[in-house]
Design an enzyme around this catalytic site. Structure first.
Site: not given
Length: 513
Positions: A294, A345
């Site tokens: 991610s 993220h």
């Protein structure tokens, strides 16, 4: 002036706007073009039409249709507001009244689309008056007038060709930004991620914390002990098939787009720098065991944002709005779901942007900017790494410790579970910790210690029916049948549909009788 001289003037105008003023050609058919000024705010659209209208109502009808098309174009270009000009090159104006059409036309509740009409007459003095007045900002020169029709046709052919070549060259230049490379590394990464998922599934399961740690997931205590390589290895692991599928899908589209724009070597650097900073940010802010691509995938978002800053007009005309909306949705979703590692993220997003600024787009050359962003990237990575050692909020969480202890016990590794349970109990009184401690003691046949732990668990959490049941089992092992019956009856009161509780109670009562 003759008809063919007006035709020539029309193409001279088009050539001026496209070549000299660098307007973008949106549409061209017969003797009508639509042009866009990408540098104006609000967006300006120009329609140039070579036509003659005998009557004012014909001209009005054409204008009304034009403003509707302009409003449609506004929505296609994703503009809140546009200003439009329709320039008519005419031999003569309509024979009846038409001057009221010179006022602007508006469309939309908030008048988002505005259309103005300009009529360029055949009389040279009047034409100069219009050019130096209404269209003065466009700096239209006095084009040469040709008396020879053959020469005019040659000039018209040349102007058409230059407009077409200029437009084609710009389109090819724009396409080249998106077709510089091929997504070779993207497919290799997808294959490696899939292979690692298969291997992990065959050796304990991708949702098994201990297995993930064994194969290189981000695990803060191990990183503190010097296993820095987990920052990279965790990028190839995923927790469950849904996690794998969603990240692979995102990597296929985002990674493929970035690799096509930046080229394979630049993409690989962006991907791993973003993934590294995302992993370090997770180390700094998140106590849980973490795995997944991610952070690197959000780095692809960062690379696209850097492209947007470098080429804002092209960015927003092609992918910009979609990229920003999808990015915003993912960030908001990350803040709303506590199990999502938003630190990774955001770290990956920033890391991808910085890495893209360091490697630059293929045709960019800005050495000083590259150096500054390289220094900034190193400072960010070192700062986050240092924060990971001092940020107490990210130390091993009770939930993770208990989960690992439970997995150790499921594998029969009871003595490895004890230290994790005691670590939790040193920090807080936890019913779950006492339950696992009692479970381990019971498995080792230390029934008195197990009973004490289960009793403490139900004191802390009276609704913990599993603890009541295991307390009943401990009482039974110690020969306290009455206490065992009382404990299992409490478990049944909390969870009446559990058959094992009912069976145990029946056995206890039969023994008592």
């Amino acid at each position: 002036m003759t008809v063919w001289q007006h035709d020539l003037y029309y193409w001279q105008l088009v050539h001026h706007y496209v070549i000299e003023k660098d307007f973008r050609l949106l549409y061209q058919k017969n003797k009508e073009v639509w042009l866009e000024d990408e540098n104006s705010k609000p967006k300006r659209i120009i329609r140039i039409k070579r036509a003659d209208f005998d009557w004012g109502n014909q001209l009005k009808k054409d204008l009304l249709e034009t403003v509707k098309r302009a409003d449609l174009l506004r929505r296609q270009l994703k503009q809140k507001k546009i200003e439009s000009d329709t320039i008519y090159v005419m031999m003569y104006p309509p024979v009846d009244s038409w001057e009221e059409l010179m006022r602007p036309f508006y469309l939309g509740k908030k008048q988002q689309t505005m259309m103005k009409m300009t009529l360029i007459p055949s009389e040279l003095t009047e034409r100069e008056h219009v050019i130096n007045g209404i269209l003065a900002k466009d700096q239209i020169p006095s084009f040469p007038i040709y008396e020879d029709v053959d020469m005019a046709e040659v000039i018209i052919g040349r102007l058409k060709r230059e407009v077409r070549q200029h437009t084609k060259k710009k389109e090819e230049e724009e396409r080249s930004y998106f077709l510089y490379g091929k997504p070779i590394a993207t497919y290799v990464l997808l294959a490696l991620i899939a292979v690692m998922f298969y291997i992990v599934e065959q050796n304990g399961g991708s949702t098994h914390v201990l297995t993930l740690i064994e194969f290189g997931a981000k695990y803060n205590p191990a990183i503190i002990d010097g296993e820095w390589w987990r920052f990279f290895s965790s990028m190839f692991l995923h927790i469950g098939f849904i996690h794998l599928f969603m990240n692979s899908l995102a990597l296929l589209f985002l990674g493929g787009a970035v690799e096509r724009m930046y080229g394979t070597s630049r993409f690989v650097l962006i991907y791993f720098v973003a993934g590294l900073i995302g992993s370090i940010a997770s180390f700094a802010f998140n106590a849980q065991v973490a795995a997944g691509a991610s952070g690197a995938i959000f780095g692809c978002f960062g690379a696209l944002l850097y492209f947007g800053i470098s080429h804002p007009k092209l960015f927003f005309r092609t992918m910009g709005t979609n990229v920003l909306v999808i990015l915003a949705i993912n960030l908001v979703f990350g803040f709303m779901m506590p199990m999502i590692d938003n630190g990774a993220h955001i770290g990956g997003l920033v890391g991808g942007f910085l890495a893209a600024a360091v490697v630059q787009l293929p045709k960019q050359k800005a050495r000083m900017r590259q150096l500054l962003f390289l220094v900034g990237t190193v400072i960010l990575a070192v700062s986050l790494y240092g924060l990971g050692f001092v940020n107490e909020d990210k130390q091993l969480s009770s939930l993770l410790s208990l989960q690992m202890a439970q997995e150790y016990m499921q594998e029969g590794r009871l003595y490895e579970a004890y230290p994790l349970i005691y670590e939790v109990l040193e920090e807080e009184e936890s019913a779950e910790a006492y339950f696992l401690l009692g479970y381990a003691d019971y498995a080792l046949e230390d029934f008195q210690e197990a009973k004490d732990s289960f009793m403490r668990a139900v004191e802390l959490q009276p609704s913990f029916h599993q603890a009541h049941y295991n307390l009943a089992l401990s009482h039974y092992r110690l020969g306290d049948r009455e206490e065992a019956i009382a404990a299992v009856e409490q478990a049944i009161a909390l969870e009446p549909n559990e058959e094992s509780y009912q069976t145990f109670l029946t056995e206890m009562k039969s023994i008592s009788n």
